[in-house]
Design a protein around this motif. Structure first.
Motif, PDB file in Angstrom:
ATOM      1  N   GLY A  72       0.833  -1.195   0.000  1.00 13.25           N
ATOM      2  CA  GLY A  72       0.000   0.000   0.000  1.00 13.25           C
ATOM      3  C   GLY A  72       0.865   1.241   0.000  1.00 13.25           C
ATOM      4  N   TYR A  73       0.279   2.373  -0.391  1.00 11.28           N
ATOM      5  CA  TYR A  73       1.082   3.583  -0.487  1.00 11.28           C
ATOM      6  C   TYR A  73       0.235   4.837  -0.479  1.00 11.28           C
ATOM      7  CZ  TYR A  73      -0.223   3.661  -5.462  1.00 11.28           C
ATOM      8  OH  TYR A  73      -0.920   3.702  -6.636  1.00 11.28           O
ATOM      9  N   LEU A  74       0.906   5.964  -0.285  1.00  7.47           N
ATOM     10  CA  LEU A  74       0.333   7.280  -0.493  1.00  7.47           C
ATOM     11  C   LEU A  74       0.875   7.823  -1.802  1.00  7.47           C
ATOM     12  CD1 LEU A  74       0.663   9.102   2.953  1.00  7.47           C
ATOM     13  CD2 LEU A  74      -1.428   8.268   1.863  1.00  7.47           C
ATOM     14  N   ALA A  75      -0.011   8.342  -2.633  1.00  7.52           N
ATOM     15  CA  ALA A  75       0.393   9.056  -3.839  1.00  7.52           C
ATOM     16  C   ALA A  75       0.390  10.535  -3.476  1.00  7.52           C
ATOM     17  CB  ALA A  75      -0.572   8.765  -4.982  1.00  7.52           C
ATOM     18  N   LEU A  76       1.553  11.146  -3.455  1.00  9.22           N
ATOM     19  CA  LEU A  76       1.710  12.543  -3.071  1.00  9.22           C
ATOM     20  C   LEU A  76       1.785  13.365  -4.350  1.00  9.22           C
ATOM     21  CD1 LEU A  76       4.418  11.776  -0.380  1.00  9.22           C
ATOM     22  CD2 LEU A  76       1.961  12.155   0.015  1.00  9.22           C
ATOM     23  N   TYR A  77       0.716  14.064  -4.650  1.00  8.81           N
ATOM     24  CA  TYR A  77       0.536  14.746  -5.936  1.00  8.81           C
ATOM     25  C   TYR A  77       0.656  16.249  -5.758  1.00  8.81           C
ATOM     26  CZ  TYR A  77      -2.093  16.789  -9.831  1.00  8.81           C
ATOM     27  OH  TYR A  77      -2.492  17.538 -10.897  1.00  8.81           O
ATOM     28  N   THR A  78       1.253  16.905  -6.723  1.00  6.57           N
ATOM     29  CA  THR A  78       1.239  18.362  -6.755  1.00  6.57           C
ATOM     30  C   THR A  78       1.042  18.830  -8.180  1.00  6.57           C
ATOM     31  OG1 THR A  78       2.327  20.386  -6.022  1.00  6.57           O
ATOM     32  CG2 THR A  78       3.740  18.738  -7.040  1.00  6.57           C
ATOM     33  N   ASN A  79       0.294  19.890  -8.289  1.00  5.50           N
ATOM     34  CA  ASN A  79       0.105  20.586  -9.548  1.00  5.50           C
ATOM     35  C   ASN A  79       0.012  22.054  -9.173  1.00  5.50           C
ATOM     36  OD1 ASN A  79      -0.539  21.664 -11.993  1.00  5.50           O
ATOM     37  ND2 ASN A  79      -2.301  20.362 -12.372  1.00  5.50           N
ATOM     38  N   GLU A  80       1.118  22.754  -9.357  1.00 10.48           N
ATOM     39  CA  GLU A  80       1.191  24.131  -8.881  1.00 10.48           C
ATOM     40  C   GLU A  80       0.052  24.993  -9.404  1.00 10.48           C
ATOM     41  OE1 GLU A  80       3.817  22.301  -9.834  1.00 10.48           O
ATOM     42  OE2 GLU A  80       4.791  22.177  -7.884  1.00 10.48           O
ATOM     43  N   GLY A  81      -0.510  24.663 -10.570  1.00  6.40           N
ATOM     44  CA  GLY A  81      -1.623  25.420 -11.124  1.00  6.40           C
ATOM     45  C   GLY A  81      -2.920  25.215 -10.356  1.00  6.40           C
ATOM     46  N   ARG A  82      -3.047  24.087  -9.671  1.00 11.94           N
ATOM     47  CA  ARG A  82      -4.200  23.724  -8.848  1.00 11.94           C
ATOM     48  C   ARG A  82      -5.538  23.944  -9.559  1.00 11.94           C
ATOM     49  NH1 ARG A  82      -0.827  23.042  -5.206  1.00 11.94           N
ATOM     50  NH2 ARG A  82      -1.166  22.100  -3.225  1.00 11.94           N
ATOM     51  N   GLY A  83      -5.568  23.752 -10.821  1.00 15.29           N
ATOM     52  CA  GLY A  83      -6.822  23.906 -11.537  1.00 15.29           C
ATOM     53  C   GLY A  83      -7.142  22.618 -12.253  1.00 15.29           C
ATOM     54  N   GLY A  84      -7.969  22.711 -13.243  1.00 12.03           N
ATOM     55  CA  GLY A  84      -8.271  21.559 -14.069  1.00 12.03           C
ATOM     56  C   GLY A  84      -9.212  20.583 -13.409  1.00 12.03           C
ATOM     57  N   PRO A  85      -9.332  19.410 -13.997  1.00 15.79           N
ATOM     58  CA  PRO A  85     -10.368  18.468 -13.582  1.00 15.79           C
ATOM     59  C   PRO A  85     -10.161  17.845 -12.210  1.00 15.79           C
ATOM     60  CG  PRO A  85      -8.902  17.454 -15.183  1.00 15.79           C
ATOM     61  CD  PRO A  85      -8.532  18.907 -15.108  1.00 15.79           C
ATOM     62  N   PHE A  86      -8.958  17.956 -11.629  1.00 18.66           N
ATOM     63  CA  PHE A  86      -8.712  17.281 -10.367  1.00 18.66           C
ATOM     64  C   PHE A  86      -8.663  18.229  -9.179  1.00 18.66           C
ATOM     65  CE2 PHE A  86      -7.221  14.379 -13.607  1.00 18.66           C
ATOM     66  CZ  PHE A  86      -8.011  13.300 -13.295  1.00 18.66           C
ATOM     67  N   SER A  87      -9.154  19.467  -9.339  1.00 22.59           N
ATOM     68  CA  SER A  87      -9.168  20.389  -8.220  1.00 22.59           C
ATOM     69  C   SER A  87     -10.337  20.114  -7.285  1.00 22.59           C
ATOM     70  CB  SER A  87      -9.238  21.831  -8.722  1.00 22.59           C
ATOM     71  OG  SER A  87     -10.431  22.036  -9.448  1.00 22.59           O
ATOM     72  N   LYS A  88     -11.273  19.261  -7.702  1.00 25.87           N
ATOM     73  CA  LYS A  88     -12.488  19.013  -6.930  1.00 25.87           C
ATOM     74  C   LYS A  88     -12.224  18.436  -5.569  1.00 25.87           C
ATOM     75  CE  LYS A  88     -12.277  14.500  -8.436  1.00 25.87           C
ATOM     76  NZ  LYS A  88     -10.885  14.287  -8.614  1.00 25.87           N
ATOM     77  N   GLY A  89     -11.176  17.659  -5.420  1.00 26.94           N
ATOM     78  CA  GLY A  89     -10.997  16.944  -4.174  1.00 26.94           C
ATOM     79  C   GLY A  89      -9.862  17.434  -3.309  1.00 26.94           C
ATOM     80  N   VAL A  90      -9.271  18.578  -3.647  1.00 28.64           N
ATOM     81  CA  VAL A  90      -8.112  19.051  -2.907  1.00 28.64           C
ATOM     82  C   VAL A  90      -8.481  19.161  -1.434  1.00 28.64           C
ATOM     83  CG1 VAL A  90      -6.566  21.032  -2.597  1.00 28.64           C
ATOM     84  CG2 VAL A  90      -7.147  20.257  -4.892  1.00 28.64           C
ATOM     85  N   PRO A  91      -7.729  18.567  -0.515  1.00 30.48           N
ATOM     86  CA  PRO A  91      -6.475  17.881  -0.761  1.00 30.48           C
ATOM     87  C   PRO A  91      -6.614  16.394  -1.075  1.00 30.48           C
ATOM     88  CG  PRO A  91      -6.800  18.052   1.577  1.00 30.48           C
ATOM     89  CD  PRO A  91      -7.979  18.720   0.920  1.00 30.48           C
ATOM     90  N   LEU A  92      -7.807  15.788  -0.945  1.00 26.24           N
ATOM     91  CA  LEU A  92      -7.972  14.364  -1.241  1.00 26.24           C
ATOM     92  C   LEU A  92      -8.448  14.214  -2.673  1.00 26.24           C
ATOM     93  CD1 LEU A  92      -8.048  11.386  -0.293  1.00 26.24           C
ATOM     94  CD2 LEU A  92     -10.440  11.768   0.310  1.00 26.24           C
TER      95      LEU A  92
END
Length: 124
Positions: free
Chosen positions: A51-71
């Motif tokens: 098992g693991y943690l996926a530690l993601y960053t996108n400095e733009g913090r936009g786009g389709p994956f901003s819905k769940g920040v930080p999860l």
């Protein structure tokens, strides 16, 4: 019925290198993978062999994956992907984004509260 296990959690962090160092030292984990994210940004996977943690960053913090920040999503590993999808549908939820790339097949769904889950199977 087979028992599923938590395979990974994908979280947005401001500095994945800093977070990776913390979790590796605190939990005795190792770095499993690092690289560019498919949707922009970058990710570091830290954890154990199961098992693991996926530690993601996108400095733009936009786009389709901003819905769940930080999860971003919770990953669950199952033996039978088709059976798992049937259960999701039976509960009135809608699977989406089916994909098959190394190392396994997967689909996603949102639960009733808007939490995104990735269901993955590494079985052939």
């Amino acid at each position: 019925m087979a028992v599923a296990r938590l395979e990974h959690a994908n979280i947005t962090v401001s500095d994945p290198d800093r977070s990776a160092a913390l979790f590796m030292q605190m939990c005795g984990w190792h770095e499993r993978w690092r690289g560019p994210s498919q949707m922009g940004g970058r990710t570091i996977h830290v954890g154990s062999d199961i098992g693991y943690l996926a530690l993601y960053t996108n400095e733009g913090r936009g786009g389709p994956f901003s819905k769940g920040v930080p999860l971003n999503h919770v990953g669950l590993e199952v033996d039978d992907l088709d059976a798992a999808e049937a259960v999701v549908v039976a509960h009135g939820l809608t699977p989406f984004n089916h994909d098959d790339y190394y190392p396994g097949k997967r689909f996603y769904f949102f639960d009733w509260d808007g939490i995104e889950f990735e269901v993955v199977s590494y079985s052939s």
